[in-house]
Design an enzyme around this catalytic site. Structure first.
Site, PDB file in Angstrom:
ATOM      1  N   CYS A 115      17.604  -4.249   0.881  1.00 13.28           N
ATOM      2  CA  CYS A 115      18.044  -3.347   1.953  1.00 13.28           C
ATOM      3  C   CYS A 115      18.859  -4.068   3.032  1.00 13.28           C
ATOM      4  O   CYS A 115      19.589  -3.436   3.795  1.00 13.28           O
ATOM      5  CB  CYS A 115      16.849  -2.646   2.590  1.00 13.28           C
ATOM      6  N   HIS A 251      19.700   0.129   9.377  1.00 13.81           N
ATOM      7  CA  HIS A 251      19.314   0.496   8.017  1.00 13.81           C
ATOM      8  C   HIS A 251      18.469   1.763   8.109  1.00 13.81           C
ATOM      9  O   HIS A 251      17.602   1.881   8.971  1.00 13.81           O
ATOM     10  CB  HIS A 251      18.506  -0.645   7.394  1.00 13.81           C
ATOM     11  N   ASN A 281      16.457   6.597   1.986  1.00 15.67           N
ATOM     12  CA  ASN A 281      16.712   5.151   2.047  1.00 15.67           C
ATOM     13  C   ASN A 281      17.592   4.771   0.845  1.00 15.67           C
ATOM     14  O   ASN A 281      17.145   4.810  -0.294  1.00 15.67           O
ATOM     15  CB  ASN A 281      15.368   4.408   1.999  1.00 15.67           C
TER      16      ASN A 281
HETATM   17  O1  UT7 Z   1      14.065  -0.239   3.088  1.00 11.30           O
HETATM   18  C1  UT7 Z   1      13.129  -1.237   2.954  1.00 11.30           C
HETATM   19  C2  UT7 Z   1      12.176  -1.166   4.010  1.00 11.30           C
HETATM   20  N1  UT7 Z   1      11.232  -0.105   3.778  1.00 11.30           N
HETATM   21  C3  UT7 Z   1      10.704   0.490   4.792  1.00 11.30           C
HETATM   22  O2  UT7 Z   1      11.133   0.218   5.894  1.00 11.30           O
HETATM   23  C4  UT7 Z   1       9.578   1.442   4.593  1.00 11.30           C
HETATM   24  C5  UT7 Z   1       8.522   1.127   5.602  1.00 11.30           C
HETATM   25  N2  UT7 Z   1       7.362   1.982   5.558  1.00 11.30           N
HETATM   26  C6  UT7 Z   1       7.399   3.305   5.826  1.00 11.30           C
HETATM   27  O3  UT7 Z   1       8.441   3.860   6.047  1.00 11.30           O
HETATM   28  C7  UT7 Z   1       6.080   4.048   5.932  1.00 11.30           C
HETATM   29  O4  UT7 Z   1       5.029   3.129   5.894  1.00 11.30           O
HETATM   30  C8  UT7 Z   1       5.885   5.107   4.812  1.00 11.30           C
HETATM   31  C9  UT7 Z   1       6.804   6.300   5.046  1.00 11.30           C
HETATM   32  C10 UT7 Z   1       6.143   4.475   3.470  1.00 11.30           C
HETATM   33  C11 UT7 Z   1       4.446   5.634   4.826  1.00 11.30           C
HETATM   34  O5  UT7 Z   1       4.097   6.112   6.125  1.00 11.30           O
HETATM   35  P1  UT7 Z   1       2.692   5.699   6.788  1.00 11.30           P
HETATM   36  O6  UT7 Z   1       2.565   6.451   8.024  1.00 11.30           O
HETATM   37  O7  UT7 Z   1       2.678   4.200   6.870  1.00 11.30           O
HETATM   38  O8  UT7 Z   1       1.664   6.247   5.752  1.00 11.30           O
HETATM   39  P2  UT7 Z   1       0.568   5.453   4.899  1.00 11.30           P
HETATM   40  O9  UT7 Z   1       1.225   4.619   3.852  1.00 11.30           O
HETATM   41  O10 UT7 Z   1      -0.388   4.797   5.816  1.00 11.30           O
HETATM   42  O11 UT7 Z   1      -0.148   6.648   4.216  1.00 11.30           O
HETATM   43  C12 UT7 Z   1      -0.913   7.601   4.972  1.00 11.30           C
HETATM   44  C13 UT7 Z   1      -1.534   8.572   3.997  1.00 11.30           C
HETATM   45  C14 UT7 Z   1      -2.270   7.883   2.851  1.00 11.30           C
HETATM   46  O12 UT7 Z   1      -3.412   8.631   2.578  1.00 11.30           O
HETATM   47  P3  UT7 Z   1      -4.859   8.129   3.091  1.00 11.30           P
HETATM   48  O13 UT7 Z   1      -5.035   6.747   2.525  1.00 11.30           O
HETATM   49  O14 UT7 Z   1      -4.746   8.130   4.577  1.00 11.30           O
HETATM   50  O15 UT7 Z   1      -5.772   9.161   2.522  1.00 11.30           O
HETATM   51  C15 UT7 Z   1      -1.311   7.998   1.704  1.00 11.30           C
HETATM   52  O16 UT7 Z   1      -1.955   8.052   0.447  1.00 11.30           O
HETATM   53  O17 UT7 Z   1      -0.497   9.358   3.383  1.00 11.30           O
HETATM   54  C16 UT7 Z   1      -0.640   9.322   1.991  1.00 11.30           C
HETATM   55  N3  UT7 Z   1       0.679   9.450   1.364  1.00 11.30           N
HETATM   56  C17 UT7 Z   1       1.244  10.633   1.133  1.00 11.30           C
HETATM   57  N4  UT7 Z   1       0.842  11.888   1.355  1.00 11.30           N
HETATM   58  C18 UT7 Z   1       1.671  12.887   1.011  1.00 11.30           C
HETATM   59  C19 UT7 Z   1       1.501   8.470   0.960  1.00 11.30           C
HETATM   60  N5  UT7 Z   1       2.629   9.012   0.459  1.00 11.30           N
HETATM   61  C20 UT7 Z   1       2.487  10.349   0.544  1.00 11.30           C
HETATM   62  C21 UT7 Z   1       3.308  11.443   0.195  1.00 11.30           C
HETATM   63  N6  UT7 Z   1       2.865  12.675   0.445  1.00 11.30           N
HETATM   64  N7  UT7 Z   1       4.528  11.283  -0.366  1.00 11.30           N
END
Ligand code: UT7
Length: 324
Positions: A115, A251, A281
């Site tokens: 990225c 980005h 992304n």
């Molecule tokens: O380009 C390279 C760099 N990449 C990035 O910059 C990405 C960086 N990270 C992010 O953008 C965020 O961390 C995400 C968008 C990937 C995730 O957001 P988050 O607020 O960090 O969510 P999380 O991973 O902590 O997940 C929260 C909950 C989890 O459930 P539990 O464990 O709380 O029950 C996940 O299983 O959301 C759940 N979850 C989803 N729910 C519905 C994860 N993906 C999904 C989904 N739909 N697609």
């Protein structure tokens, strides 16, 4: 004092025709438009058609950039293409673009910094110009991340998209002051200890293509802190402060990362170009796509100070300050 500068003389982009709204994932995954939008800011993304490759997208973006500069392929001395999803293991996607454009001279190569790829490519292209090796260089970011998605993994497959953006940099004379047009400052970083939080679990040596794997929360934690730090370092190198910045073109991974970084830099969101809602992304393509959209929409104008910053797998991250 006179000095050489790498000045942007053209910009363009290409997005594949197929637009996929968040709601399309609801049929196959335990997810929702509301979750994707609220956690990432993404509303839709483009996916390449079957058989459409990264070099196809890159060539279209390149043609758009050439048209905007009023240049022909043989006016270019080099192509630097940032991608992690090249068509083939080799030759480089850049040489494929060179052939497609009908460019018969010069040289072309790929840069792989995921990225952060476009920032790395821009830094390389700038160095080629400053060292006197080239007069004009086409810098492309192009990706087909849809090809490395695990469609059963809701935590990653809803976040990425396909696309390409391109800039043309030209050697022009400057004064050496920040009032010059062109690239003013570069800051690059990587830290290979973080390999396991964002990677593809396949590759040539493993004889599989593999799928993208990400510990989103961990990447998020690094992102805001490192993006603000690299942007500040790039500005500090030339004695610039954020109040002199017209546009941040980050980005486009997550609106919350973009907002957090802008806040750390002390810049209001009115001065940030945001396309994540429409593109998702697109890895190395996200910054040149946002630059092109920013110019088309009338946000970025000649003479504006633009700060780009990106982070991705590696971890690799960096920033470039330029005057448009
Ligand atoms: O380009 C390279 C760099 N990449 C990035 O910059 C990405 C960086 N990270 C992010 O953008 C965020 O961390 C995400 C968008 C990937 C995730 O957001 P988050 O607020 O960090 O969510 P999380 O991973 O902590 O997940 C929260 C909950 C989890 O459930 P539990 O464990 O709380 O029950 C996940 O299983 O959301 C759940 N979850 C989803 N729910 C519905 C994860 N993906 C999904 C989904 N739909 N697609």
């Amino acid at each position: 004092m006179t000095s050489k500068r790498a000045v942007v003389v053209g910009v363009g982009h290409y997005l594949p025709e197929r637009v996929v709204p968040n709601s399309e994932f609801e049929a196959t995954l335990d997810t929702s438009d509301a979750w994707i939008k609220s956690r990432s800011g993404i509303e839709r993304r483009h996916f390449a058609a079957e058989g459409q490759t990264t070099s196809d997208l890159a060539t279209r973006a390149a043609r758009a950039a050439l048209a905007s500069a009023g240049l022909q392929p043989d006016d270019l001395d080099a192509i630097v293409l940032a991608t992690s999803t090249a068509d083939l293991t080799f030759p480089s996607a850049a040489t494929m673009v060179q052939a497609e454009l009908g460019m018969t001279g010069g040289f072309a190569f790929d840069v792989q910094a995921v990225c952060a790829g476009f920032v790395y490519a821009l830094a390389n292209a700038n160095a080629l110009i400053l060292s006197g090796q080239v007069q004009r260089v086409l810098v492309i970011g192009a990706e087909t991340f849809s090809r490395i998605m695990d469609w059963t993994d809701r935590s990653t497959c809803v976040l990425f998209g396909d696309g390409a953006g391109a800039l043309i940099l030209e050697a022009q004379g400057g004064t050496g002051a920040n009032s010059d047009r062109g690239v003013l400052s570069v800051d690059l970083n990587s830290d290979g200890r973080h390999r396991d939080i964002l990677y593809v679990d396949g590759g040539v040596s493993t004889q599989t293509t593999g799928y993208l794997r990400m510990q989103g929360k961990e990447v998020f934690r690094h992102a805001v802190e490192k993006l603000a730090a690299t942007a500040n370092t790039a500005m500090n190198k030339i004695g610039m402060t954020s109040d002199q910045v017209d546009w941040v073109v980050p980005h486009q991974a997550n609106i919350r990362i973009i907002q957090g970084t802008a806040k750390k830099l002390g810049l209001p969101m009115e001065r940030v170009v945001v396309t994540v809602q429409d593109h998702g992304n697109t890895s190395a393509a996200s910054i040149p796509l946002a630059l092109s959209v920013g110019v088309q929409s009338g946000q970025i104008k000649q003479g504006d100070v633009v700060v780009t910053e990106a982070i991705g797998g590696g971890l690799a991250w960096g920033a470039v300050v330029l005057r448009w």
